[in-house]
Motif scaffolding. Structure first.
Motif, PDB file in Angstrom:
ATOM      1  N   VAL D 241       0.846  -1.190   0.000  1.00  0.00           N
ATOM      2  CA  VAL D 241       0.000   0.000   0.000  1.00  0.00           C
ATOM      3  C   VAL D 241       0.880   1.238   0.000  1.00  0.00           C
ATOM      4  CG1 VAL D 241      -1.910   1.189   1.130  1.00  0.00           C
ATOM      5  CG2 VAL D 241      -1.643  -1.284   1.426  1.00  0.00           C
ATOM      6  N   ASN D 242       0.799   2.006  -1.054  1.00  0.00           N
ATOM      7  CA  ASN D 242       1.584   3.240  -1.160  1.00  0.00           C
ATOM      8  C   ASN D 242       0.622   4.420  -1.127  1.00  0.00           C
ATOM      9  OD1 ASN D 242       3.223   5.361  -1.854  1.00  0.00           O
ATOM     10  ND2 ASN D 242       4.304   4.270  -3.481  1.00  0.00           N
ATOM     11  N   LEU D 243       0.058   4.658   0.050  1.00  0.00           N
ATOM     12  CA  LEU D 243      -0.911   5.751   0.219  1.00  0.00           C
ATOM     13  C   LEU D 243      -0.486   6.621   1.396  1.00  0.00           C
ATOM     14  CD1 LEU D 243      -4.297   3.855  -0.297  1.00  0.00           C
ATOM     15  CD2 LEU D 243      -3.320   5.590  -1.814  1.00  0.00           C
ATOM     16  N   GLY D 244      -0.903   7.860   1.374  1.00  0.00           N
ATOM     17  CA  GLY D 244      -0.557   8.798   2.433  1.00  0.00           C
ATOM     18  C   GLY D 244      -0.103  10.137   1.858  1.00  0.00           C
ATOM     19  N   THR D 245       0.441  10.093   0.660  1.00  0.00           N
ATOM     20  CA  THR D 245       0.969  11.317   0.045  1.00  0.00           C
ATOM     21  C   THR D 245      -0.136  12.351  -0.154  1.00  0.00           C
ATOM     22  OG1 THR D 245       2.645   9.965  -1.036  1.00  0.00           O
ATOM     23  CG2 THR D 245       2.276  12.175  -1.931  1.00  0.00           C
ATOM     24  N   ASN D 246      -1.302  11.907  -0.621  1.00  0.00           N
ATOM     25  CA  ASN D 246      -2.389  12.871  -0.810  1.00  0.00           C
ATOM     26  C   ASN D 246      -3.084  13.212   0.500  1.00  0.00           C
ATOM     27  OD1 ASN D 246      -2.339  13.361  -3.725  1.00  0.00           O
ATOM     28  ND2 ASN D 246      -2.688  11.155  -3.840  1.00  0.00           N
ATOM     29  N   ASP D 247      -3.086  12.279   1.436  1.00  0.00           N
ATOM     30  CA  ASP D 247      -3.624  12.593   2.763  1.00  0.00           C
ATOM     31  C   ASP D 247      -2.809  13.703   3.410  1.00  0.00           C
ATOM     32  OD1 ASP D 247      -5.810  10.478   3.303  1.00  0.00           O
ATOM     33  OD2 ASP D 247      -4.154   9.320   2.483  1.00  0.00           O
ATOM     34  N   ASN D 248      -1.509  13.686   3.172  1.00  0.00           N
ATOM     35  CA  ASN D 248      -0.683  14.799   3.631  1.00  0.00           C
ATOM     36  C   ASN D 248      -1.062  16.077   2.892  1.00  0.00           C
ATOM     37  OD1 ASN D 248       1.579  16.126   4.906  1.00  0.00           O
ATOM     38  ND2 ASN D 248       2.617  15.976   2.929  1.00  0.00           N
ATOM     39  N   GLY D 249      -1.258  15.957   1.575  1.00  0.00           N
ATOM     40  CA  GLY D 249      -1.644  17.125   0.783  1.00  0.00           C
ATOM     41  C   GLY D 249      -2.907  17.796   1.316  1.00  0.00           C
ATOM     42  N   ALA D 250      -3.831  16.980   1.771  1.00  0.00           N
ATOM     43  CA  ALA D 250      -5.106  17.531   2.246  1.00  0.00           C
ATOM     44  C   ALA D 250      -4.897  18.554   3.367  1.00  0.00           C
ATOM     45  CB  ALA D 250      -6.006  16.390   2.719  1.00  0.00           C
ATOM     46  N   PHE D 251      -3.903  18.304   4.223  1.00  0.00           N
ATOM     47  CA  PHE D 251      -3.625  19.252   5.314  1.00  0.00           C
ATOM     48  C   PHE D 251      -3.155  20.607   4.782  1.00  0.00           C
ATOM     49  CE2 PHE D 251      -3.379  15.263   7.717  1.00  0.00           C
ATOM     50  CZ  PHE D 251      -3.983  15.605   8.918  1.00  0.00           C
ATOM     51  N   HIS D 252      -2.596  20.591   3.587  1.00  0.00           N
ATOM     52  CA  HIS D 252      -1.982  21.807   3.051  1.00  0.00           C
ATOM     53  C   HIS D 252      -2.811  22.441   1.945  1.00  0.00           C
ATOM     54  CE1 HIS D 252       1.707  20.980   5.326  1.00  0.00           C
ATOM     55  NE2 HIS D 252       1.454  19.716   5.059  1.00  0.00           N
ATOM     56  N   ASN D 253      -4.030  21.936   1.702  1.00  0.00           N
ATOM     57  CA  ASN D 253      -4.870  22.486   0.639  1.00  0.00           C
ATOM     58  C   ASN D 253      -6.218  22.921   1.212  1.00  0.00           C
ATOM     59  OD1 ASN D 253      -3.563  22.351  -2.101  1.00  0.00           O
ATOM     60  ND2 ASN D 253      -3.035  20.319  -1.279  1.00  0.00           N
ATOM     61  N   PRO D 254      -6.925  23.767   0.458  1.00  0.00           N
ATOM     62  CA  PRO D 254      -8.193  24.317   0.951  1.00  0.00           C
ATOM     63  C   PRO D 254      -9.239  23.242   1.188  1.00  0.00           C
ATOM     64  CG  PRO D 254      -7.422  25.532  -0.998  1.00  0.00           C
ATOM     65  CD  PRO D 254      -6.546  24.320  -0.848  1.00  0.00           C
ATOM     66  N   ALA D 255     -10.261  23.630   1.902  1.00  0.00           N
ATOM     67  CA  ALA D 255     -11.350  22.715   2.232  1.00  0.00           C
ATOM     68  C   ALA D 255     -12.095  22.295   0.971  1.00  0.00           C
ATOM     69  CB  ALA D 255     -12.318  23.386   3.197  1.00  0.00           C
ATOM     70  N   TRP D 256     -12.696  21.132   1.080  1.00  0.00           N
ATOM     71  CA  TRP D 256     -13.561  20.646   0.004  1.00  0.00           C
ATOM     72  C   TRP D 256     -15.004  20.919   0.420  1.00  0.00           C
ATOM     73  CZ3 TRP D 256     -17.243  16.686   0.544  1.00  0.00           C
ATOM     74  CH2 TRP D 256     -17.845  16.220  -0.657  1.00  0.00           C
ATOM     75  N   THR D 257     -15.817  21.367  -0.537  1.00  0.00           N
ATOM     76  CA  THR D 257     -17.218  21.636  -0.253  1.00  0.00           C
ATOM     77  C   THR D 257     -18.093  20.603  -0.945  1.00  0.00           C
ATOM     78  OG1 THR D 257     -16.707  23.985  -0.178  1.00  0.00           O
ATOM     79  CG2 THR D 257     -19.037  23.368  -0.361  1.00  0.00           C
ATOM     80  N   ASP D 258     -18.952  19.998  -0.166  1.00  0.00           N
ATOM     81  CA  ASP D 258     -19.908  19.061  -0.741  1.00  0.00           C
ATOM     82  C   ASP D 258     -20.985  19.895  -1.423  1.00  0.00           C
ATOM     83  OD1 ASP D 258     -21.975  17.312  -1.283  1.00  0.00           O
ATOM     84  OD2 ASP D 258     -21.638  16.131   0.545  1.00  0.00           O
ATOM     85  N   GLU D 259     -21.058  19.848  -2.704  1.00  0.00           N
ATOM     86  CA  GLU D 259     -21.954  20.754  -3.420  1.00  0.00           C
ATOM     87  C   GLU D 259     -23.423  20.461  -3.138  1.00  0.00           C
ATOM     88  OE1 GLU D 259     -20.853  21.212  -7.483  1.00  0.00           O
ATOM     89  OE2 GLU D 259     -18.823  21.872  -6.966  1.00  0.00           O
ATOM     90  N   SER D 260     -23.707  19.206  -2.787  1.00  0.00           N
ATOM     91  CA  SER D 260     -25.124  18.890  -2.545  1.00  0.00           C
ATOM     92  C   SER D 260     -25.598  19.432  -1.191  1.00  0.00           C
ATOM     93  CB  SER D 260     -25.347  17.375  -2.612  1.00  0.00           C
ATOM     94  OG  SER D 260     -24.522  16.743  -1.667  1.00  0.00           O
ATOM     95  N   THR D 261     -24.720  19.470  -0.236  1.00  0.00           N
ATOM     96  CA  THR D 261     -25.154  19.883   1.100  1.00  0.00           C
ATOM     97  C   THR D 261     -24.540  21.209   1.528  1.00  0.00           C
ATOM     98  OG1 THR D 261     -23.285  18.830   2.206  1.00  0.00           O
ATOM     99  CG2 THR D 261     -25.209  17.444   1.776  1.00  0.00           C
ATOM    100  N   GLY D 262     -23.489  21.629   0.833  1.00  0.00           N
ATOM    101  CA  GLY D 262     -22.816  22.855   1.239  1.00  0.00           C
ATOM    102  C   GLY D 262     -21.842  22.638   2.387  1.00  0.00           C
ATOM    103  N   ARG D 263     -21.812  21.434   2.907  1.00  0.00           N
ATOM    104  CA  ARG D 263     -20.894  21.171   4.011  1.00  0.00           C
ATOM    105  C   ARG D 263     -19.446  21.129   3.514  1.00  0.00           C
ATOM    106  NH1 ARG D 263     -23.550  16.543   7.702  1.00  0.00           N
ATOM    107  NH2 ARG D 263     -24.292  15.984   5.620  1.00  0.00           N
ATOM    108  N   THR D 264     -18.525  21.538   4.367  1.00  0.00           N
ATOM    109  CA  THR D 264     -17.123  21.499   3.960  1.00  0.00           C
ATOM    110  C   THR D 264     -16.365  20.488   4.805  1.00  0.00           C
ATOM    111  OG1 THR D 264     -16.483  23.224   5.503  1.00  0.00           O
ATOM    112  CG2 THR D 264     -17.126  23.936   3.285  1.00  0.00           C
ATOM    113  N   ARG D 265     -15.190  20.149   4.275  1.00  0.00           N
ATOM    114  CA  ARG D 265     -14.357  19.109   4.896  1.00  0.00           C
ATOM    115  C   ARG D 265     -12.914  19.537   4.754  1.00  0.00           C
ATOM    116  NH1 ARG D 265     -11.859  16.156   7.079  1.00  0.00           N
ATOM    117  NH2 ARG D 265     -11.747  13.896   7.250  1.00  0.00           N
TER     118      ARG D 265
END
Lengths: 374, 374, 374, 374
Positions: D241-265
């Motif tokens: 399993v070579n995962l984690g690189t994008n999980d790290n990226g998530a800490f350094h990038n803007p929030a994601w918005t769920d367009e259906s609910t408007g909720r962010t993550r």
């Protein structure tokens, strides 16, 4: 220090299972190592070994390297005087160590005092026989073959023994790749016909039949340097001649003046920068003459003129000379091989080939020698 | 030999522009070099330089290497006694040579007699200042960091100083890649908690605050090995700890018996081959404790636990311990870095990492250190 | 699929900023790519590019490779018929992509049907000018220069286009190292005097002055293969001739029989295995003649006879011939250069040089060419 | 063109001795290749082989590579539509050719139209059985594992299939070094918990139990992408399993918005730049959860979390998570391995690891896997 009271001193001349690399004189007590790459080799079963070495020089000191089981472990200057040098200590007494003690700098024609002699060993074990390798190779050359500049920083400019290496050297590496014993005859600045500065006495062929005839002075004479070499004692399978680089230099450097007569000597260029035909002819005659001398003394050897690490301007003349020699003699075991040129990436100290250049040359040359020796 | 009558002897302690690498004791006349990689550095403008070195030992002799302008030119055993060793001669008097004389073997805890002291130099020129490098790195480790086996044939099995190298070593190469000054504290067989054979006294942390406290005997004490180290004199930018390999070994080797008390000590494996939790916990506690000690003494350094050249079984425990330390302390300048494992291609003598293994480690580690130091 | 409705078709002949590599005939609509390494080059500013290519053959199909910004991204067989091949799609419309579409297999004299023609492009952007490189090099050779065997497994034995590469090829790599434009004229099995099997018609010199005169059949004639090449349109700075390998083969292979006359032709060996002097003389005459023809058509080029990747038995004869030519003509811009021999490590498919052999040759040859072109 | 009238068309589904690499759906006529590295493999005894391939896409087209006897000979874009692609022609009819036709680009979650299907072959010979390899390895990863940027110039910035390679890829090279069959599940930008831009749906674990569940749209559903994968059909010896690189990226990038609910993550950083503990905990929980899911479906596989080619910031968290999983489960066949970081020397296109970075990773990873598989 715990003294090792099992050590006993033996004169080198009393050791049966000693293998000597490089030409030697009749006198072997002490044993003089003349040329770069000349070496003692032992298969030593014991825990501690010392060797008594005597160095002398007016200006240029000798260096030695030590290999244990083919790995270089030491390299050191040997200063004037007689020294006991410890080769190894504290090793398992029951294993056999293959040991080589190698002269790491060329014979020095410019220093009549330069010498390296081995008197004795101090050992607590026994020496076992050293096997002959399946091939024997003789290398003849100039500074390139002396490994000038193959050790030291690129910026170094002094002409001193420290920058010479017998091991970071295509000779050593080629022989290793072929599992061959080898000898070297080499002198920085010298050529087939003249030196880089047009001195006609500084040519290798004139001294080829002596043990190390290019050395000067009474001391070297007394060490046997001027003795006739006994070719029957060691017949090479291949003779590799790497000469021509300084003969090319002679065309581009000022004339040499014979101080005793005032006469001058110069390999000339034409006005358009090409080689003067007559002088180039003299070079070719020297190549032909050297081939004949090599053949006379090495009747069954393949002779390979291997040239090109610092430019290959003389290559057409070398091919012409070899061609003429082959035609005249019918001798078919002579060939020419171009070595890879030094590059910015592979340069070493003193604008000479560095370790990587020697590595590449060894790779190409050993491939070629394999094809003709097998 | 032409004597050089311009040579004058100076005690090392009288030379201003001397740069000393490695921890030293208060006593500097003569100067003791304790650790592997410890060195004298000069910028020497002159033609000939000698150094007076005194070696002593019961069993394990010291070795030195010499670098001129960053190129290694010599490596030699220093036998017992006081010797004048010629560093260079015959060089141009007007050029400045950067010279390093390096102790090429680790401090030897097992030989109370082992020491290497430098008394004086003999020189015909002047010493110019040696610049500080932009970074300072301290390496702490075991046989890997001592360069055990990075020189010598793969077949070698004797535990002797000859097979240790400070230069064919990831410490030297990493520092060179980063243009950093560096120091090494290392001991073959030792760990964070115990040695490979479960001896709880053979751990680096206990001696970290002394100059070279793991040495034994009155002589070493008189040389200053047991003095408290003055951390203010040299604050590293990074501390690299390469320990854990022998702590792992302890789990797989027999118990150690304290001869004075008869008590035994053993890091245990469970029946299924996994680590005993309690004993692994003791290892982790030792890691945490060492981190705290390192931080106390090196307040601004990045601490990198770099591990993995001979397997990485302890890595989960190291990560756990670092994690716990960071959580408890809030100290964020601590990280873990996995080093490339030795392979059949990169093995050296004594089943230890060879030169190519050290090369690869230096490439990876220097890349990592660059990213955190810049 | 989302159709890109901005794509417009343009005949190749209508594109101003097209750079064509390799000799071409007068007829350029469609454009025939004859030789290996012949190519189209664009600086394409747009998002999607297609090219219409027409392949034909009786037996040996053409292959192409595509480079984007000097990186190879595609290699494919072009089967018989007219195809739209997508070069790229979905790229940023505002950046300029340097594109090369390269014929990846030699002209095929043995298949009169073999051809590769380019009709048109489909593009949604604009083509910007492609700069001239500072140097121009022409390579003339045999299978080695055609890259036979530089792609594919070592075990491959079929003579098929799949195993030919224009890019894993010393020609491409040498030109890249020198930042040079280049052209190739090459044919597997052919020589200066005869082919490997003694056919005197299969020699490169006879066809040198035609666009691609070694092709046969009406169709190739109609494509312009037999037209006189206009040398004034492209004057190389260096001409590299890598011929001799098959001329050597002729000495070791059976005679060729002219089926129309029944006459046979054979380069003979003497009983002792040496070259028959008369036949070797014929080879040398062919070399001399080719040099004269090269000089006539390329008055200012350095001519380099570069030989040796599959043995260098003909080297003495090549040196002799070059020597004789130079002497007779006074032409000094001619030299000989030995290429590194293929080894067990560098062999590719069909017992021909593999990619690593081409890499090494490019390194040595580009070093040499740099020294004479600068 | 000489037509080969011995060619006969066979539906892929009728061929017994076909070996399919990569997960497949129940529907095999035609056969869909979903993932990068998915492939057909034949041992084809015959002279000419074609394969009928159908590509579709809205935006991102598929590419294929062809290997003959393990050597890559072709790489091409497959444009929309149904094509007969010639794999080889003109080969000796009696030799067996090992052929692999490989999907050279990842499954594309962002293009519901993207698909690659194989309908039939056209052949004039017979297919022989293809042997199983001694090991099976499954790789799970992100863009690194998809080989994004391992082909193409360093300057390339477009996100297009052309820059993806299944072969210049550590997966292919690691499997080759181990003589293993392998499969890949990978998606650029995705992680264990979220994508680089915090989208919690873009995680590999959620789709692990489907054939290729991350694909969208009715068409992919009809192709079987959403089918439950039959794990019993192919049980790997190791799961990497070579995962984690994008999980790290998530800490350094803007929030994601769920367009259906408007909720962010958003994975948050603390003010001092460290990871928010709660969010890091969510990542660790995701790692633990994925390990449990992997174990459930692969009861006897070694699971290796291999991470570090683009930084290793998540390593402490990965070690913590693995540790917690092991402690809770008693599962001992799980380990962590750090991959060599990309450097300036090894970077490829799109700031991703280039071929040399994949090469180094394969060397280290295959060494590690060897030690645990043997």
């Amino acid at each position: 220090m715990h003294a090792n009271d099992k050590l006993t001193i033996r004169a080198l001349s009393e050791i049966d299972n000693l293998k000597i690399h490089g030409r030697t004189a009749a006198q072997k007590a002490p044993l003089t190592l003349f040329w770069t790459g000349s070496a003692l080799e032992f298969n030593a079963k014991g825990s501690e070994l010392w060797v008594e070495i005597e160095a002398d020089y007016e200006q240029y000191e000798p260096w030695i390297s030590i290999l244990i089981n083919s790995a270089q472990v030491s390299r050191q200057m040997v200063t004037a005087g007689r020294h006991w040098i410890c080769v190894f200590r504290g090793m398992g007494a029951d294993t056999v160590k293959n040991v080589r003690i190698v002269k790491d700098v060329q014979a020095v024609s410019g220093d009549p005092g330069h010498s390296l002699r081995v008197h004795a060993v101090k050992f607590d074990g026994e020496f076992l026989p050293v096997e002959e390798k399946p091939f024997k190779i003789e290398f003849i050359g100039d500074s390139i073959t002396s490994g000038e500049g193959s050790i030291g920083a690129v910026a170094e400019a002094d002409w001193i023994p420290m920058w010479f290496s017998a091991l970071d050297n295509y000779t050593f590496k080629t022989a290793a790749a072929l599992n061959a014993d080898y000898r070297v005859l080499s002198q920085s600045g010298w050529g087939v016909l003249t030196s880089w500065d047009n001195n006609p006495r500084f040519n290798l062929p004139d001294y080829y039949e002596q043990v190390c005839g290019l050395l000067n002075g009474d001391k070297n004479e007394s060490l046997g340097a001027k003795e006739a070499h006994d070719f029957s004692s060691w017949q090479p399978d291949a003779v590799v001649v790497n000469l021509g680089t300084n003969d090319n230099g002679a065309f581009h450097n000022p004339a040499w003046t014979d101080e005793s007569t005032g006469r001058t000597r110069k390999q000339r260029l034409n006005e358009d920068g090409s080689f003067n035909e007559e002088d180039l002819g003299a070079f070719e005659a020297a190549v032909r003459g050297f081939l004949a001398k090599l053949r006379k003394n090495n009747p069954r050897a393949h002779i390979v003129w291997a040239y090109g690490m610092l430019g290959h301007s003389m290559m057409p003349a070398i091919y012409r000379a070899v061609d003429a020699y082959v035609k005249a003699s019918g001798d078919r075991k002579v060939s020419v091989f171009q070595l890879p040129n030094m590059t910015d990436e592979t340069v070493g100290a003193r604008a000479h080939p560095g370790p990587l250049a020697h590595e590449r040359t060894a790779r190409e040359l050993s491939g070629y020698l394999k094809s003709i020796l097998s």
